[in-house]
Design a protein around this motif. Structure first.
Motif, PDB file in Angstrom:
ATOM      1  N   GLN A 284      20.861   2.840  64.805  1.00 36.87           N
ATOM      2  CA  GLN A 284      21.593   4.040  65.168  1.00 36.87           C
ATOM      3  C   GLN A 284      22.193   3.848  66.552  1.00 36.87           C
ATOM      4  O   GLN A 284      21.746   2.995  67.322  1.00 36.87           O
ATOM      5  CB  GLN A 284      20.690   5.278  65.148  1.00 36.87           C
ATOM      6  N   ALA A 285      23.219   4.622  66.862  1.00 36.41           N
ATOM      7  CA  ALA A 285      23.850   4.533  68.173  1.00 36.41           C
ATOM      8  C   ALA A 285      22.928   5.132  69.228  1.00 36.41           C
ATOM      9  O   ALA A 285      22.388   6.232  69.049  1.00 36.41           O
ATOM     10  CB  ALA A 285      25.186   5.272  68.155  1.00 36.41           C
ATOM     11  N   VAL A 286      22.732   4.396  70.315  1.00 34.91           N
ATOM     12  CA  VAL A 286      21.905   4.869  71.430  1.00 34.91           C
ATOM     13  C   VAL A 286      22.818   5.025  72.636  1.00 34.91           C
ATOM     14  O   VAL A 286      23.548   4.092  72.994  1.00 34.91           O
ATOM     15  CB  VAL A 286      20.764   3.881  71.735  1.00 34.91           C
ATOM     16  N   THR A 287      22.784   6.181  73.282  1.00 36.64           N
ATOM     17  CA  THR A 287      23.708   6.462  74.378  1.00 36.64           C
ATOM     18  C   THR A 287      22.964   6.850  75.651  1.00 36.64           C
ATOM     19  O   THR A 287      21.799   7.256  75.615  1.00 36.64           O
ATOM     20  CB  THR A 287      24.669   7.611  74.003  1.00 36.64           C
ATOM     21  N   LEU A 288      23.670   6.727  76.754  1.00 36.06           N
ATOM     22  CA  LEU A 288      23.198   7.185  78.058  1.00 36.06           C
ATOM     23  C   LEU A 288      24.403   7.774  78.773  1.00 36.06           C
ATOM     24  O   LEU A 288      25.442   7.110  78.887  1.00 36.06           O
ATOM     25  CB  LEU A 288      22.611   6.016  78.858  1.00 36.06           C
ATOM     26  N   ASN A 289      24.285   9.012  79.220  1.00 36.79           N
ATOM     27  CA  ASN A 289      25.439   9.739  79.764  1.00 36.79           C
ATOM     28  C   ASN A 289      26.616   9.728  78.781  1.00 36.79           C
ATOM     29  O   ASN A 289      27.774   9.619  79.171  1.00 36.79           O
ATOM     30  CB  ASN A 289      25.880   9.156  81.106  1.00 36.79           C
TER      31      ASN A 289
END
Length: 417
Positions: A284-289
């Motif tokens: 799955q896509a993992v994001t930060l900000n």
């Protein structure tokens, strides 16, 4: 009977005295070598070239190959290893037919400041070099004992099978003209043996635990992806529980490493073949900000800092931005900010009294603003020409000013206050 008692009494008295005298000779109050552990993008580039030129993927079992490494690169590596593993410094000089290593090592977690100043001279042998001289302070250790000790240490960390396979593969080691040349015969099973040996059974068990936790969490991946902080909190909750009997740094290091592979969409089996048989987490896509590239920059830098030290992590991040400015997405100070934030996180997770505190803070829950600074005003996507026009290039005053601002923002993050 009385004679035996006297012998035992003599041994009881003399052995502790001999040990104490040996320690007195081995310990120094001042370091013989004092150097900073500097790693530059140019160093990373040379290491990459060495790896690419000697990639064994195309070799068949039984093929012969050779790798050549310069004194400069070996010296850099020796100094960095001394810094990372023993809070010290080292210098390596190659002569024809021999190598001379000097190092000053400071034992960790001991309040009294002292050093073990080591001098080792290795000479060419068939096929492997052997120790001609080994000194610790003023204590001289016979070369054959030093050879035996080094082999025992390597066997302890890598395993007897891996050491035996490596020794059988190496056909000749030459020290000439300021270079180390290693001729080896590739064995098809050598790579997997070395990979498995590089990770101890205890660390393999740790990696399995965090890998399994991720697999359970990702059974129903969210449509819009997941924040890196959510994964960090979940894995560090487990780390906090598993660390109640000790081993906090090792648990944190394993959690970060598992996250680094997952966030970048890479199987853990690349470094640990046994992991290919474990239940795999759904991608799955993992994001930060709000950005997946920030999550990747952050967690890769954290993994490098936790496993290899901050200077190397910073150099790798800067090297990537320089490469991007020459034909990729461009030089981005906000990517650098994510790198620096990750480096700080990785160091904080494994060094000093902060190790346990970090677990407790993360287990209580955090937001993205706790670990990632604001980056909206930082320049990005700059081709090399624009980067040099606006900031003068790496090391120029404007560049240093911006880097200092990034470091200030990272230091001010709530997690570290």
């Amino acid at each position: 009977m009385r004679f035996v008692s006297k012998i035992i009494l003599v041994l009881v008295v003399t052995i502790p005295l001999a040990v104490a005298w040996s320690l007195y000779l081995a310990v120094d109050r001042e370091p013989m070598v004092r150097r900073a552990a500097e790693v530059t993008p140019a160093n990373i580039q040379r290491a990459k070239q060495i790896i690419e030129q000697n990639n064994p993927r195309g070799l068949r079992s039984g093929n012969r190959q050779s790798v050549t490494i310069s004194q400069q690169d070996l010296d850099l590596a020796a100094n960095y290893l001394a810094y990372f593993y023993a809070n010290g410094s080292a210098r390596l000089i190659l002569h024809n037919d021999k190598a001379e290593l000097t190092a000053s090592l400071r034992p960790p977690r001991i309040p009294v400041i002292f050093y073990f100043n080591v001098t080792a001279v290795l000479i060419e042998g068939a096929p492997m070099p052997h120790c001609e001289q080994f000194l610790v302070g003023r204590l001289e250790i016979p070369g054959f004992i030093a050879d035996w000790f080094v082999k025992r240490v390597l066997t302890r960390f890598l395993g007897e099978d891996a050491i035996e396979a490596a020794v059988q593969s190496i056909k000749q080691v030459d020290l000439k003209n300021g270079q180390l040349a290693i001729a080896y015969e590739w064995q098809s099973k050598l790579r997997d043996k070395l990979r498995s040996a590089a990770i101890s059974p205890d660390d393999q068990e740790r990696l399995h635990a965090y890998h399994e936790r991720l697999a359970l969490m990702s059974k129903a991946p969210k449509a819009k992806g997941v924040s890196l902080t959510e994964l960090v909190v979940a894995l560090f909750e487990l780390a906090e529980v598993r660390s109640r009997q000790g081993g906090e740094a090792a648990e944190n290091r394993a959690a970060i490493l598992v996250l680094a592979f997952y966030v970048n969409g890479q199987p853990l089996g690349k470094i640990l073949p046994a992991a290919n048989d474990w239940p795999q987490p759904a991608g799955q896509a993992v994001t930060l900000n709000g950005r997946d590239d920030f999550a990747k920059h952050f967690i890769v830098s954290a993994a490098l800092a936790a496993n290899a030290g901050g200077p190397l992590s910073d150099a790798v991040g800067l090297y990537k931005e320089i490469e991007d400015s020459r034909g990729g997405s461009g030089f981005s100070f906000n990517d650098i900010a994510a790198d620096r934030a990750g480096t700080r996180f990785g160091e904080y997770a494994v060094i000093g009294s902060s190790v346990r505190q970090l677990q407790q803070r993360l287990s209580a829950g955090i937001s993205e603003k706790d670990i990632m600074p604001a980056t909206q005003d930082l320049p990005e996507f700059m081709p090399e020409a624009e980067f040099k026009r606006r900031f003068g290039g790496v090391g120029a005053p404007e560049y240093k000013k911006t880097m200092a601002e990034i470091d200030r923002r990272v230091a001010a993050l709530p997690l570290y206050r």
